[in-house]
Every structure is written in structure tokens, then in C-alpha cells.
Design a protein around this motif. Sequence first.
Motif, PDB file in Angstrom:
ATOM      1  N   ASN A  70       0.835  -1.195   0.000  1.00 22.22           N
ATOM      2  CA  ASN A  70       0.000   0.000   0.000  1.00 22.22           C
ATOM      3  C   ASN A  70       0.878   1.255   0.000  1.00 22.22           C
ATOM      4  OD1 ASN A  70       0.580   0.913   2.775  1.00 22.22           O
ATOM      5  ND2 ASN A  70      -0.625  -0.865   3.426  1.00 22.22           N
ATOM      6  N   TRP A  71       0.263   2.387  -0.271  1.00 22.62           N
ATOM      7  CA  TRP A  71       1.023   3.621  -0.469  1.00 22.62           C
ATOM      8  C   TRP A  71       1.830   4.006   0.762  1.00 22.62           C
ATOM      9  CZ3 TRP A  71       0.716   8.022   2.434  1.00 22.62           C
ATOM     10  CH2 TRP A  71      -0.388   8.148   3.292  1.00 22.62           C
ATOM     11  N   LYS A  72       1.293   3.713   1.952  1.00 23.74           N
ATOM     12  CA  LYS A  72       1.995   4.109   3.184  1.00 23.74           C
ATOM     13  C   LYS A  72       3.277   3.301   3.372  1.00 23.74           C
ATOM     14  CE  LYS A  72       2.260   6.392   7.108  1.00 23.74           C
ATOM     15  NZ  LYS A  72       3.424   5.759   7.736  1.00 23.74           N
ATOM     16  N   GLU A  73       3.250   2.026   2.991  1.00 23.66           N
ATOM     17  CA  GLU A  73       4.453   1.197   3.100  1.00 23.66           C
ATOM     18  C   GLU A  73       5.538   1.697   2.138  1.00 23.66           C
ATOM     19  OE1 GLU A  73       3.422  -3.293   4.135  1.00 23.66           O
ATOM     20  OE2 GLU A  73       2.048  -2.501   2.597  1.00 23.66           O
ATOM     21  N   ILE A  74       5.123   2.139   0.952  1.00 28.15           N
ATOM     22  CA  ILE A  74       6.084   2.672  -0.009  1.00 28.15           C
ATOM     23  C   ILE A  74       6.626   4.009   0.495  1.00 28.15           C
ATOM     24  CG2 ILE A  74       6.387   3.481  -2.381  1.00 28.15           C
ATOM     25  CD1 ILE A  74       4.185   1.511  -3.188  1.00 28.15           C
ATOM     26  N   TYR A  75       5.743   4.805   1.068  1.00 27.67           N
ATOM     27  CA  TYR A  75       6.178   6.081   1.657  1.00 27.67           C
ATOM     28  C   TYR A  75       7.218   5.830   2.749  1.00 27.67           C
ATOM     29  CZ  TYR A  75       6.010  10.364   4.434  1.00 27.67           C
ATOM     30  OH  TYR A  75       6.362  11.495   5.140  1.00 27.67           O
ATOM     31  N   ASP A  76       6.949   4.877   3.636  1.00 27.56           N
ATOM     32  CA  ASP A  76       7.885   4.570   4.729  1.00 27.56           C
ATOM     33  C   ASP A  76       9.206   4.042   4.175  1.00 27.56           C
ATOM     34  OD1 ASP A  76       6.004   5.342   6.595  1.00 27.56           O
ATOM     35  OD2 ASP A  76       5.263   3.308   6.954  1.00 27.56           O
ATOM     36  N   PHE A  77       9.151   3.239   3.101  1.00 30.28           N
ATOM     37  CA  PHE A  77      10.360   2.702   2.465  1.00 30.28           C
ATOM     38  C   PHE A  77      11.248   3.843   1.969  1.00 30.28           C
ATOM     39  CE2 PHE A  77      12.486   1.508  -1.501  1.00 30.28           C
ATOM     40  CZ  PHE A  77      13.221   0.396  -1.103  1.00 30.28           C
ATOM     41  N   ILE A  78      10.621   4.846   1.359  1.00 26.22           N
ATOM     42  CA  ILE A  78      11.378   5.986   0.824  1.00 26.22           C
ATOM     43  C   ILE A  78      11.953   6.832   1.950  1.00 26.22           C
ATOM     44  CG2 ILE A  78      11.153   8.157  -0.471  1.00 26.22           C
ATOM     45  CD1 ILE A  78       9.079   6.660  -2.237  1.00 26.22           C
ATOM     46  N   ILE A  79      11.128   7.124   2.949  1.00 25.76           N
ATOM     47  CA  ILE A  79      11.575   7.971   4.055  1.00 25.76           C
ATOM     48  C   ILE A  79      12.710   7.297   4.834  1.00 25.76           C
ATOM     49  CG2 ILE A  79      10.871   9.062   6.223  1.00 25.76           C
ATOM     50  CD1 ILE A  79       9.872  10.406   3.611  1.00 25.76           C
ATOM     51  N   GLU A 100      -3.918   3.980  -4.738  1.00 30.51           N
ATOM     52  CA  GLU A 100      -4.025   5.261  -4.033  1.00 30.51           C
ATOM     53  C   GLU A 100      -2.717   6.045  -4.130  1.00 30.51           C
ATOM     54  OE1 GLU A 100      -7.235   4.864  -0.527  1.00 30.51           O
ATOM     55  OE2 GLU A 100      -5.431   3.661  -0.141  1.00 30.51           O
ATOM     56  N   PHE A 101      -2.146   6.045  -5.340  1.00 29.48           N
ATOM     57  CA  PHE A 101      -0.855   6.704  -5.523  1.00 29.48           C
ATOM     58  C   PHE A 101      -0.918   8.198  -5.227  1.00 29.48           C
ATOM     59  CE2 PHE A 101      -2.925   6.911  -9.680  1.00 29.48           C
ATOM     60  CZ  PHE A 101      -2.760   8.241 -10.029  1.00 29.48           C
ATOM     61  N   GLU A 102      -2.135   8.787  -5.329  1.00 33.41           N
ATOM     62  CA  GLU A 102      -2.249  10.212  -5.050  1.00 33.41           C
ATOM     63  C   GLU A 102      -1.895  10.527  -3.599  1.00 33.41           C
ATOM     64  OE1 GLU A 102      -6.500   8.526  -5.082  1.00 33.41           O
ATOM     65  OE2 GLU A 102      -4.590   8.211  -6.083  1.00 33.41           O
ATOM     66  N   LYS A 103      -2.189   9.595  -2.691  1.00 37.83           N
ATOM     67  CA  LYS A 103      -1.827   9.800  -1.287  1.00 37.83           C
ATOM     68  C   LYS A 103      -0.318   9.723  -1.096  1.00 37.83           C
ATOM     69  CE  LYS A 103      -6.208   8.089   0.607  1.00 37.83           C
ATOM     70  NZ  LYS A 103      -6.860   7.085   1.481  1.00 37.83           N
ATOM     71  N   GLU A 106       1.057  13.047  -2.404  1.00 38.98           N
ATOM     72  CA  GLU A 106       0.778  14.137  -1.463  1.00 38.98           C
ATOM     73  C   GLU A 106       1.668  14.020  -0.234  1.00 38.98           C
ATOM     74  OE1 GLU A 106      -3.065  16.518   0.230  1.00 38.98           O
ATOM     75  OE2 GLU A 106      -3.223  14.341   0.079  1.00 38.98           O
ATOM     76  N   GLY A 107       1.831  12.782   0.276  1.00 42.40           N
ATOM     77  CA  GLY A 107       2.661  12.585   1.459  1.00 42.40           C
ATOM     78  C   GLY A 107       4.104  12.990   1.220  1.00 42.40           C
ATOM     79  N   LEU A 108       4.657  12.610   0.067  1.00 41.92           N
ATOM     80  CA  LEU A 108       6.041  12.965  -0.247  1.00 41.92           C
ATOM     81  C   LEU A 108       6.179  14.456  -0.533  1.00 41.92           C
ATOM     82  CD1 LEU A 108       6.956   9.924  -2.520  1.00 41.92           C
ATOM     83  CD2 LEU A 108       7.886  10.403  -0.244  1.00 41.92           C
ATOM     84  N   PHE A 109       5.165  15.038  -1.164  1.00 41.49           N
ATOM     85  CA  PHE A 109       5.224  16.452  -1.519  1.00 41.49           C
ATOM     86  C   PHE A 109       5.326  17.346  -0.282  1.00 41.49           C
ATOM     87  CE2 PHE A 109       3.062  20.512  -2.479  1.00 41.49           C
ATOM     88  CZ  PHE A 109       3.894  20.973  -3.497  1.00 41.49           C
ATOM     89  N   VAL A 110       4.595  16.994   0.773  1.00 39.57           N
ATOM     90  CA  VAL A 110       4.585  17.843   1.972  1.00 39.57           C
ATOM     91  C   VAL A 110       5.716  17.492   2.939  1.00 39.57           C
ATOM     92  CG1 VAL A 110       2.095  18.204   1.808  1.00 39.57           C
ATOM     93  CG2 VAL A 110       2.963  16.329   3.222  1.00 39.57           C
ATOM     94  N   THR A 111       6.495  16.444   2.629  1.00 42.35           N
ATOM     95  CA  THR A 111       7.610  16.066   3.496  1.00 42.35           C
ATOM     96  C   THR A 111       8.810  16.969   3.205  1.00 42.35           C
ATOM     97  OG1 THR A 111       6.892  13.759   3.542  1.00 42.35           O
ATOM     98  CG2 THR A 111       9.180  14.201   4.151  1.00 42.35           C
TER      99      THR A 111
END
Length: 405
Positions: A70-79, A100-103, A106-111
Motif C-alpha cells: 500500500n502507499w503508506k508502506e512505499i512512503y515509509d520505504f522511501i523515508i 491510491e498513488f495520489e496519497k 501528497e505525502g512525499l510532496f509535503v515532506t
Amino acid sequence: MKTILRQSYLETLSLLKDKNLIKVATGVRRCGKSTLFTQFQNQLRNDDPTISIISINLDMPNFRNLAEKNWKEIYDFIIHQAKENQVNYVFIDEVQNVKEFEKLLEGLFVTPNIDLYVTGSNAFLLSSELATLLTGRAFEIHVLPFSFKEFLSYTGKEANPDRAFAEYIRIGGFPEAIRLSEVGGNFVAEYLQTVYRNIFENDISKRYTIYAENSYYEVVNFLIDSIGSSISSSNISNKLTSNNKKIDNKTVSKYISTLVEAYLFYRVNRFDIKGKQHLATQEKYYLVDLGFRSALIGKELSTDSGHLLENVIYLELKRRNYQVWIGKTDGLEVDFVVRTKDGYTKYIQVSQTVQNELTLERELKPFNRISDHNEKILLTMDYDTGTYNGVKKVNAIDWLLSPDN
């Protein structure tokens, strides 16, 4: 593997570097978006060997398991890979594969300390559903297969551009297709057929229900065979139905929309030059790469050579970031009405040759009905140039190889 620098796209990426925008590279599959990002990453490393680059290609096998998360796991992988107290340049290929790639965007954009670059092979990435998220936050860089100038540079055939142009129209500008053309045989056609299947399976049928694939293919063939002609969904429906391939115009319209979204075709609307208004009927469609024409329907180069040249010119106008319409004036047609990046209007007529006096008269007639003093250009494959009542006649290959003025 031989490559060439996609210089104009690299210059755009360089200008947008560190700007508070999501850089979105869009375009048909296999046109070179991933290679472009690799070239830009190399450029960044050459400028600063200590730079932090995080690159993920969700189409590659080593990232396939990540794409299923899911998008959050990919976000955490990047962070988790990001370095503190410095800018991290994050590249994600085929981001639309993430649910839900838009999330995720958005998550990466505001980080903080994230400069974000993504690619997508379907216009869904920038569809109205994402308008609220991406408005004012994203800049689209639309990538096309090789231009004729890039084709010459890649193949080293600058010495004889006229002969190379016929080859370019037959093979097209997909980098891998050009590489395979050097091998000989039927590899180019087989490769492009595979690319089409890949587009259909990944960017079309996964998103839309296609009940009759044969009918869908008939619509594709019709559009390819009608390059440069004004058409409508009703035209196609009536023609196919008369050939015992019954299909209603609403279905045709839906199929065309999916082809445009997958960047296989570009829709160009008509513009009333005198009335200064856009028209909603009888638009034209241009193919993203003429290599598909011979690969999918086996048409010879000698057929519709003027319309094929028109297709090449249209794609070059897009590369130059012009706004493009089909012009209409007093019932006559101007092939292209364009607005340049600086806001200037130009009128462009395209013809294979105007050596015949009647053909020349026909091509100049629409220009004579335009009362303003904007630049008027007649592009042909003729070697002779000149001016006719203010209309500049220019060799098409010279125009294609000229810098964007």
C-alpha cells in the motif's frame, strides 16, 4: 547500450530542480521516460557526487513486490532511505501502479527535503480526479519518442537526411525499435506489436472494461488509417457497421478516449479563425509514433504520404510546446493554428509537394482568407523555397532540423 541525451527535456528538468513542484514526466510506454530520469540522475551526480538520490521503478522485477504494497508502506520505504539535513531527490517510475498513488504523492510532496519526480504512462495520472491535489503542485513534462533530429543523431545518418526521413516514418522513434532496425528482419514490427499489447493490457484493459477486443482493434486500425482526416465517432461507427462490424458511436467514443489517455493518439480540436472560437466537432487524431502504422496495419509509405508528413509535423509542434488546433476559415481548412510559448500565433499548411500549380493554389487558398498578419508557413518536401503573397514556403526537413525560434 547506445543512448543519446534528451537535451530539451533535461534542460526543463534542470530549470525545475529544487522548485516546490512535483515533476511529472508523462508519455506513451517505452518512449524513454525512465532513460530520461537516469540521464538526469547522472547529471545530478556529476554536479554533486554526495547527492542523495532515491530511485524506484515499479515496472522492474526488483521493485515488483514494492508495487504490491500500500502507499503508506512505499512512503515509509522511501523515508527510511532519505538522508537528514539535505535534499533527497526521489524518482518513482510508473507511479500509477501504486494503489491510491495520489496519497503517496501528497505525502512525499509535503515532506521536507524531498524533491519529487514521477513518471506515468496514462493520462489518468493527471485526470480530473487528481485536479484538486495536483493543481499548482505539479508540472507536466510530456515525453515523446525520438524526434527526427534525435533519430539522425542516434543513427549517425545526418549526412543524408532525405533518405533517413523515409526510414524514420517507417520505423518511428521508439529507441528500441531503432536499435532493432539495425539487426534487420521483422524485429521492429514484432517489437512494436508487443509495445501495443503492453499498452493495451497495462494502461487500457486494466482500467476499462473492453467487451469486444476485435471491435476495439478495428477502431485502432480506423484511426491509424485516418491520420490527418477529420472524423467523428459516428463516422467510425457507420463505416464499421457498413462492413458488418456493428458498433455504436458511444462505444467508439469510449474506445477513442482510452486510446488518447494511453497516449497512443492525440486529439486536435478545430478552431474558427475568423470567429476566434473553438469548435467541438470533426476533430483530427494523430498517432504518437508512425512505426505503429506499418507494424499494426501494414500500410506502405507511398500511401497517404502527405498525411504522414502532417503527423510528423504535429508531433514536432508538441515537442516545441506549442498549443495546436486545426484551423477553419470560410469553409476551408488550415492544417495547424499554433500558439507559441511566447504567445504568438502562426498558421501552418503541410503538403508533400506543391510542384503542381493546382496543388499550390489549393494549399495557399486558406491563407488568402486570413486577414491578420500572423506568420504563415507552407511546409513541403520540395527543395525549392520562396514566398507567395507573404506565405513562406519552407522545406519540411529543414524545418524539423531547425532550432525552435
